[in-house]
Design a protein around this motif. Sequence first.
Motif, mmCIF file in Angstrom:
data_model
loop_
_atom_site.group_PDB
_atom_site.id
_atom_site.type_symbol
_atom_site.label_atom_id
_atom_site.label_comp_id
_atom_site.label_asym_id
_atom_site.label_seq_id
_atom_site.Cartn_x
_atom_site.Cartn_y
_atom_site.Cartn_z
ATOM 1 N N GLY B 8 0.811 -1.211 0.000
ATOM 2 C CA GLY B 8 0.000 0.000 0.000
ATOM 3 C C GLY B 8 0.841 1.254 0.000
ATOM 4 N N GLY B 9 1.874 1.312 -0.764
ATOM 5 C CA GLY B 9 2.725 2.485 -0.766
ATOM 6 C C GLY B 9 3.830 2.299 0.246
ATOM 7 N N GLY B 10 4.859 1.635 -0.158
ATOM 8 C CA GLY B 10 5.896 1.211 0.765
ATOM 9 C C GLY B 10 6.626 2.337 1.449
ATOM 10 N N ASP B 11 6.581 3.570 0.864
ATOM 11 C CA ASP B 11 7.314 4.656 1.494
ATOM 12 C C ASP B 11 6.450 5.402 2.488
ATOM 13 O OD1 ASP B 11 5.554 5.742 -0.216
ATOM 14 O OD2 ASP B 11 6.987 6.920 -1.368
ATOM 15 N N GLY B 13 3.436 6.691 1.940
ATOM 16 C CA GLY B 13 2.379 7.446 1.304
ATOM 17 C C GLY B 13 1.356 6.534 0.685
ATOM 18 N N ARG B 14 0.284 7.154 0.159
ATOM 19 C CA ARG B 14 -0.725 6.315 -0.489
ATOM 20 C C ARG B 14 -0.388 6.181 -1.962
ATOM 21 N NH1 ARG B 14 -5.429 6.071 -3.089
ATOM 22 N NH2 ARG B 14 -6.228 8.181 -3.234
ATOM 23 N N ALA B 15 -0.276 4.930 -2.402
ATOM 24 C CA ALA B 15 0.076 4.680 -3.795
ATOM 25 C C ALA B 15 -1.107 5.020 -4.695
ATOM 26 C CB ALA B 15 0.474 3.233 -3.976
ATOM 27 N N LEU B 16 -0.812 5.254 -5.944
ATOM 28 C CA LEU B 16 -1.857 5.456 -6.938
ATOM 29 C C LEU B 16 -2.550 4.123 -7.197
ATOM 30 C CD1 LEU B 16 -2.851 7.757 -8.880
ATOM 31 C CD2 LEU B 16 -1.368 6.734 -10.602
ATOM 32 N N ASP B 43 -0.109 10.333 -3.030
ATOM 33 C CA ASP B 43 1.195 10.966 -3.152
ATOM 34 C C ASP B 43 1.416 11.606 -4.511
ATOM 35 O OD1 ASP B 43 2.278 10.606 -0.736
ATOM 36 O OD2 ASP B 43 3.830 9.186 -1.343
#
Lengths: 506, 78
Positions: B8-11, B13-16, B43
Amino acid sequence: MSRGIPIVEEALRDAHQCLWSTRMTNEMMLPVVERMDAVGYDAIDLIGGAVWDVAVRFLLEDPWERIRHARRLATRTPLNAWVRGQSLWTFEVFPDDVVELAMERLAANGIRRATIYDHLNDMDGLHVVVGKAVEVGLEVSGALVFTLSPVHTDAHFAERAARFVRMGATEVVIKDPSGLLSVERIRALGPAVKRAIGGAALNLHTHCMTGRAPDVLLESVDHEVDKLHCAISPLAHAASHPPTEWIAENLVAKGYETRLDAGLLDEIADYFHFVARRWNKPVGAPAPFDPRVLEHQMPGGMISNLTSQLATVGLEHRLDEVLDEMGRVRKELGYLPIVSPSAQFIATQAVLNLVRGERYETIPDELRKYILGYYGCPPAPIDQNLVDRVAGKSSDVVTGPSGSHVPPALDSIREERGPFESDDDLLLAAMYPDEVLRPLFEARATADYTAFHHAYTPAEYLLKEVEARPGLRTFEISRGADFGVVHGHRQSERFRAERFRKGNSP
Amino acid sequence: MARGSDGGGGDGGRALGYTDVLDILEIVDGAGEECEVVVDAGDFHLRFVKEAAGGPTPAGTFGVEASPAAAPPRRTLP
């Protein structure tokens, strides 16, 4: 250490059969198979009777090709095929040579698990198909169709489950196509079947149409059920299965473990929401408890089909009468489970009884064959008056496995309709006439399903769609401080992608 | 259950998401010609400019009929 509960995913087989009229195409499913393979599922269900038939007749997609493409993408997780005994994936009873070759080709094309059942739970009719499946190396899961009747006791199911294991099955499935199981019944049925199968894994496969299935699944793991069948949330609920994510979370809350990657489940759910919107398919919604289903026991798809068929002859106002008559017909026919094709036998006869005025004045040929024993042994004796009415003489009634009444067919099919490019095509010819196969083969000759192997990311899909819109002069995309998702994607003069620092607006 | 680093956005944030893309494309298709549209999706920040001599302007946009000189309308996806 907590007990692990493996999950079998139904999105690619039963879930779209229940919610999308079995219309999930290769284009919809293949791009997500690699991700499904990485989730940690016990198996991915792929093939079954309706899926096979709709692929051939309506989608013009060769089901053997679907298996091969899916297998290339799912290298770790077993792909599962349901097999309706001697009928394979149609309503016809096939001879043993066809059934045995079908098991060989399932294994050769990449299916690793075969879930095999007989619509009457007639175990004598399953020796050939189960024996061959074991011989060619398929993991065999023996399924028993659950239904409510005076003869379908826990002992009835336990005795048949034990026979599956003696034939070589390593797993047993309680298959509840109409969601009839209650929490109370699974508390008794689970341990009864598990005692009969020893170390074999006990699976539960139930549907949400009565609203009970989520509770029943969660309760079942406390009562000897080892594996659960679920569907990713956009393809869950209603006539489909309980949602995978919800069941997994609640298993953890109950103190069990799953091996599922929750992040990947979120991605897969998002993907199928996208598929539903892009191809205008419904998303499953929770079904309220509906006690009427416990009376008629009809699967969801069948009740809607029956309603629309009654409407075509102006009889939609007599649905309740039809359902009552179905109960009488079912009892007279020996308490058949309400599953294909027996469900169709019962519904058709009930409508004919009402329309004709005199019960059994008209009996379709398929039901005549059933009454005479050509589909195998019914769960309870058929009403003798009915047998007498159909059989001209007592010698017309046959006994024994359904496949034993059909002569071998492969040699004659080769001679009359061959040559065939492959044994896969030979089997298709055994199941379908040339007029059905001709458009399938024409479509197959030009189809390139490798195009759907690529597990495109959302950003890649966005870029592709943007490129297809000539009215856009500028398109820029950035992601916080990192541009990794679309890094390396071809950039044209028209569409430039630039890196922005997080917090900067483009 | 485990949550994978790619999920779900490894960094953080919320992935697209796939459904975000459909929302974005609806916004783009609904924008009037010669308009600049900015979309924040998790993000991701996206900016589109549509040509004046394109096809017919779809109706029912979300207030993007502003002149090119005006500040671009901005939409944030949930």
